[in-house]
Design a protein around this motif. Structure first.
Motif, PDB file in Angstrom:
ATOM      1  N   VAL A   5       0.718  -1.427  -0.073  1.00 59.71           N
ATOM      2  CA  VAL A   5      -0.247  -0.047  -0.117  1.00 59.71           C
ATOM      3  C   VAL A   5       1.001   1.214   0.053  1.00 59.71           C
ATOM      4  O   VAL A   5       0.545   2.077  -0.864  1.00 59.71           O
ATOM      5  N   LEU A   6       1.930   1.331   0.895  1.00 61.41           N
ATOM      6  CA  LEU A   6       2.773   2.467   0.887  1.00 61.41           C
ATOM      7  C   LEU A   6       3.686   2.540  -0.424  1.00 61.41           C
ATOM      8  O   LEU A   6       3.827   3.738  -0.935  1.00 61.41           O
ATOM      9  N   GLY A   7       4.056   1.580  -0.943  1.00 60.60           N
ATOM     10  CA  GLY A   7       4.880   1.777  -2.456  1.00 60.60           C
ATOM     11  C   GLY A   7       3.756   1.991  -3.340  1.00 60.60           C
ATOM     12  O   GLY A   7       4.351   3.104  -3.885  1.00 60.60           O
ATOM     13  N   ALA A   8       2.605   1.539  -3.392  1.00 58.44           N
ATOM     14  CA  ALA A   8       1.737   2.083  -4.469  1.00 58.44           C
ATOM     15  C   ALA A   8       1.475   3.513  -4.171  1.00 58.44           C
ATOM     16  O   ALA A   8       1.320   4.396  -5.133  1.00 58.44           O
ATOM     17  N   ALA A   9       1.219   3.981  -3.136  1.00 59.22           N
ATOM     18  CA  ALA A   9       1.079   5.525  -2.823  1.00 59.22           C
ATOM     19  C   ALA A   9       2.123   6.156  -3.048  1.00 59.22           C
ATOM     20  O   ALA A   9       1.914   7.312  -3.454  1.00 59.22           O
ATOM     21  N   SER A  10       3.081   5.671  -2.776  1.00 65.45           N
ATOM     22  CA  SER A  10       4.480   6.668  -3.243  1.00 65.45           C
ATOM     23  C   SER A  10       4.582   6.772  -4.648  1.00 65.45           C
ATOM     24  O   SER A  10       5.123   7.766  -4.859  1.00 65.45           O
ATOM     25  N   VAL A  11       4.288   5.852  -5.414  1.00 71.39           N
ATOM     26  CA  VAL A  11       4.284   5.800  -6.852  1.00 71.39           C
ATOM     27  C   VAL A  11       3.167   6.612  -7.456  1.00 71.39           C
ATOM     28  O   VAL A  11       3.527   7.562  -8.287  1.00 71.39           O
ATOM     29  N   VAL A  12       2.092   6.726  -6.772  1.00 66.93           N
ATOM     30  CA  VAL A  12       0.921   7.847  -7.262  1.00 66.93           C
ATOM     31  C   VAL A  12       1.577   9.057  -6.743  1.00 66.93           C
ATOM     32  O   VAL A  12       1.439   9.990  -7.909  1.00 66.93           O
TER      33      VAL A  12
END
Length: 57
Positions: A5-12
Motif C-alpha cells: 500500500v505504501l509503495g503504491a501510494a509513493s508511486v502515485v
C-alpha cells in the motif's frame, strides 16, 4: 500488505509531483502531516501493547 500500500501510494504521489509540479509543496506538507499522524498512532499503539505484554525470561 502495508508495504504494498505504501509503495503504491509513493508511486502515485511521485507521478503527481512530476505531472503537476505547482501543487507539489502543498501535497508534500499534507502528506507529511498525515504520515506523522499515522506513524505516531502506530508507535503509541505498539508501546501500549508492549507495556501490557508479560516479560519473557
Amino acid at each position: 500488505m502495508w508495504l504494498l500500500v505504501l509503495g503504491a501510494a509513493s508511486v502515485v504521489v511521485g507521478l503527481l509531483f512530476v505531472g503537476w509540479p505547482g501543487i507539489s509543496p502543498r501535497i508534500l506538507v499534507l502528506l507529511t502531516g498525515i504520515t506523522a499522524l499515522i506513524l505516531g498512532t502506530g508507535e503509541i499503539s505498539f508501546a501500549l501493547q508492549r507495556r501490557h505484554r508479560p516479560r519473557q525470561p
